[in-house]
Write a protein that holds these residues in place. Structure first.
Motif, PDB file in Angstrom:
ATOM      1  N   GLY A 258       0.776  -1.230   0.000  1.00 55.45           N
ATOM      2  CA  GLY A 258       0.000   0.000   0.000  1.00 55.45           C
ATOM      3  C   GLY A 258       0.808   1.281   0.000  1.00 55.45           C
ATOM      4  O   GLY A 258       0.328   2.328   0.448  1.00 55.45           O
ATOM      5  N   PHE A 259       2.051   1.248  -0.540  1.00 51.54           N
ATOM      6  CA  PHE A 259       2.872   2.449  -0.595  1.00 51.54           C
ATOM      7  C   PHE A 259       2.677   3.173  -1.919  1.00 51.54           C
ATOM      8  O   PHE A 259       2.737   2.550  -2.990  1.00 51.54           O
ATOM      9  N   ALA A 260       2.483   4.481  -1.856  1.00 49.05           N
ATOM     10  CA  ALA A 260       2.401   5.285  -3.067  1.00 49.05           C
ATOM     11  C   ALA A 260       3.765   5.309  -3.749  1.00 49.05           C
ATOM     12  O   ALA A 260       4.807   5.213  -3.099  1.00 49.05           O
ATOM     13  N   GLU A 261       3.748   5.459  -5.078  1.00 47.99           N
ATOM     14  CA  GLU A 261       4.992   5.391  -5.850  1.00 47.99           C
ATOM     15  C   GLU A 261       6.020   6.400  -5.378  1.00 47.99           C
ATOM     16  O   GLU A 261       7.227   6.103  -5.351  1.00 47.99           O
ATOM     17  N   ASP A 262       5.591   7.590  -4.968  1.00 51.15           N
ATOM     18  CA  ASP A 262       6.546   8.621  -4.568  1.00 51.15           C
ATOM     19  C   ASP A 262       7.094   8.389  -3.165  1.00 51.15           C
ATOM     20  O   ASP A 262       7.890   9.190  -2.659  1.00 51.15           O
ATOM     21  N   ARG A 263       6.715   7.286  -2.525  1.00 52.56           N
ATOM     22  CA  ARG A 263       7.231   6.928  -1.204  1.00 52.56           C
ATOM     23  C   ARG A 263       8.090   5.666  -1.262  1.00 52.56           C
ATOM     24  O   ARG A 263       8.404   5.089  -0.222  1.00 52.56           O
ATOM     25  N   VAL A 264       8.481   5.271  -2.461  1.00 53.28           N
ATOM     26  CA  VAL A 264       9.203   4.021  -2.665  1.00 53.28           C
ATOM     27  C   VAL A 264      10.555   4.299  -3.308  1.00 53.28           C
ATOM     28  O   VAL A 264      10.643   5.033  -4.299  1.00 53.28           O
ATOM     29  N   ALA A 265      11.615   3.719  -2.761  1.00 50.61           N
ATOM     30  CA  ALA A 265      12.937   3.828  -3.377  1.00 50.61           C
ATOM     31  C   ALA A 265      12.939   3.059  -4.688  1.00 50.61           C
ATOM     32  O   ALA A 265      12.592   1.877  -4.725  1.00 50.61           O
ATOM     33  N   ARG A 266      13.338   3.722  -5.771  1.00 49.07           N
ATOM     34  CA  ARG A 266      13.369   3.104  -7.098  1.00 49.07           C
ATOM     35  C   ARG A 266      14.728   3.378  -7.751  1.00 49.07           C
ATOM     36  O   ARG A 266      14.858   3.635  -8.926  1.00 49.07           O
ATOM     37  N   ASP A 267      15.755   3.265  -6.911  1.00 46.55           N
ATOM     38  CA  ASP A 267      17.133   3.521  -7.327  1.00 46.55           C
ATOM     39  C   ASP A 267      17.577   2.587  -8.445  1.00 46.55           C
ATOM     40  O   ASP A 267      18.483   2.904  -9.212  1.00 46.55           O
ATOM     41  N   VAL A 268      16.922   1.427  -8.543  1.00 47.38           N
ATOM     42  CA  VAL A 268      17.290   0.412  -9.531  1.00 47.38           C
ATOM     43  C   VAL A 268      17.240   0.951 -10.957  1.00 47.38           C
ATOM     44  O   VAL A 268      17.962   0.478 -11.838  1.00 47.38           O
ATOM     45  N   ILE A 269      16.405   1.938 -11.206  1.00 48.25           N
ATOM     46  CA  ILE A 269      16.275   2.498 -12.557  1.00 48.25           C
ATOM     47  C   ILE A 269      17.626   2.994 -13.063  1.00 48.25           C
ATOM     48  O   ILE A 269      17.986   2.785 -14.225  1.00 48.25           O
ATOM     49  N   ASP A 270      18.392   3.636 -12.179  1.00 52.53           N
ATOM     50  CA  ASP A 270      19.647   4.277 -12.576  1.00 52.53           C
ATOM     51  C   ASP A 270      20.902   3.486 -12.223  1.00 52.53           C
ATOM     52  O   ASP A 270      21.967   3.738 -12.792  1.00 52.53           O
ATOM     53  N   THR A 271      20.786   2.537 -11.281  1.00 55.35           N
ATOM     54  CA  THR A 271      21.990   1.843 -10.808  1.00 55.35           C
ATOM     55  C   THR A 271      21.919   0.330 -10.976  1.00 55.35           C
ATOM     56  O   THR A 271      22.906  -0.356 -10.693  1.00 55.35           O
ATOM     57  N   GLY A 272      20.787  -0.208 -11.429  1.00 57.80           N
ATOM     58  CA  GLY A 272      20.667  -1.644 -11.589  1.00 57.80           C
ATOM     59  C   GLY A 272      20.637  -2.358 -10.259  1.00 57.80           C
ATOM     60  O   GLY A 272      20.504  -1.755  -9.193  1.00 57.80           O
ATOM     61  N   ASN A 273      20.758  -3.668 -10.316  1.00 57.90           N
ATOM     62  CA  ASN A 273      20.763  -4.517  -9.125  1.00 57.90           C
ATOM     63  C   ASN A 273      22.217  -4.691  -8.682  1.00 57.90           C
ATOM     64  O   ASN A 273      23.006  -5.350  -9.358  1.00 57.90           O
ATOM     65  N   THR A 274      22.559  -4.107  -7.539  1.00 56.25           N
ATOM     66  CA  THR A 274      23.923  -4.213  -7.013  1.00 56.25           C
ATOM     67  C   THR A 274      23.971  -5.125  -5.786  1.00 56.25           C
ATOM     68  O   THR A 274      24.799  -4.938  -4.892  1.00 56.25           O
ATOM     69  N   SER A 275      23.084  -6.109  -5.747  1.00 52.21           N
ATOM     70  CA  SER A 275      23.050  -7.122  -4.695  1.00 52.21           C
ATOM     71  C   SER A 275      23.034  -6.465  -3.313  1.00 52.21           C
ATOM     72  O   SER A 275      22.164  -5.661  -3.018  1.00 52.21           O
TER      73      SER A 275
END
Length: 316
Positions: A258-275
């Motif tokens: 139930g988290f709104a999109e603007d309250r979610v970390a979406r760093d993956v877009i720019d940095t990929g999956n860094t484990s």
């Protein structure tokens, strides 16, 4: 033996200089760039150069975290490295990181919980400070996953990136790191593995759909349990910072919780999956968000190969 509250007192990051966009990977793997973007949500990731080894990246991020925390090297009593991509198994790298940062005679060890590594380390660091076994603990999460991917195995090739994040855990007058909710399922160990391919080159192989089903099926309950252990409701959580596996999983978990999109970390877009580095990297970016208020609660959850997971609530 004393017991006190704990908090994250400083964060640091290191991004290698080589930013790799989808167009470049698409040529190498014979893919359409839109297939990468639509399938993973990732637009770019960093790949390490020759000088960007696990230890060097951890030292860079760790030094930044110590400076942010205003903690001197001789005030650190424990150094933890989380990594899933260091190819030299012995000796452990954490002592080298401590020495490289001028930290004298600290306890130091490597932790191998893969993508859940940072959240596991955060719990261990918090416990060490809380019971008085350490004044400050430095966690470094450093990954060079580009050594373990190649265009011949497309899914890992377009998902994974390199980089390092770090956090200092210190004592606090109030709680800033909640109890951990963790678990594992070794029966699914084959879902994400490294295997020797032709020419004896180690490569990451994945059962992507199996990981997606496990993460979206099991992690919401683990996240809710972390809130229960911290004594807070989901409605009190201001920010959601899950492991940045890919954007499809991040957004699916956010919807379920139930988290709104603007309250979610979406760093993956720019940095990929860094484990193991995804959460400290995403946390550092979150702290740069002007909407974040001091005292806001964030829900962290790391999950991945093993399969293992760990979650906790932290006060920003």
């Amino acid at each position: 033996m004393t017991s006190s509250g704990t908090r994250i007192s400083g964060l640091g990051v290191y991004h290698p200089g080589n930013l790799v966009k989808n167009d470049e990977l698409a040529v190498l793997a014979g893919l359409d760039p839109d297939w990468i973007r639509n399938g993973t949500g990732i637009e770019s990731r960093y790949h390490a150069g020759p000088a960007d080894d696990i230890v060097a990246m951890a030292i860079a991020a760790g030094g930044q975290a110590l400076a942010a925390a205003k903690v001197a090297p001789d005030e650190v009593d424990l150094v933890i490295l989380t990594t899933s991509s260091r190819r030299q198994l012995m000796p452990a790298a954490a002592p080298q990181i401590a020495t490289g940062l001028g930290i004298p005679a600290a306890g130091a060890f490597d932790l191998g919980a893969v993508c859940a590594g940072f959240t596991y380390a955060l719990s261990m660091a918090s416990n060490a400070v809380a019971v008085g076994q350490a004044r400050n603990v430095l966690i470094t999460s450093s990954e060079r996953l580009s050594d373990l991917i190649g265009p011949e195995i497309r899914e890992p090739f377009v998902i994974f990136g390199d980089g390092a994040g770090a956090a200092v855990v210190s004592a606090s007058d109030e709680w800033g790191i909640g109890p951990v909710s963790w678990g594992s399922d070794g029966s699914r160990a084959a879902a994400i593995v490294t295997e020797a391919q032709d020419g004896n080159i180690d490569r990451i192989t994945m059962q992507g759909q199996a990981v997606y089903r496990w993460a979206t099926g099991k992690m919401p309950a683990a996240a809710k349990r972390a809130c229960e252990l911290a004594g807070v409701g989901l409605d009190e959580i201001a920010w959601f910072v899950p492991h940045q596996a890919n954007l499809r999983i991040v957004d699916a978990l956010a919807r379920q919780l139930g988290f709104a999109e603007d309250r979610v970390a979406r760093d993956v877009i720019d940095t990929g999956n860094t484990s193991s580095a995804t959460i400290p990297l995403a946390l550092h970016r979150l702290y740069e968000n002007p909407a974040v208020q001091s005292g806001d609660l964030a829900l962290l959850i790391g999950y991945g190969a093993g399969l293992s997971h760990a979650a906790q609530v932290v006060r920003l």
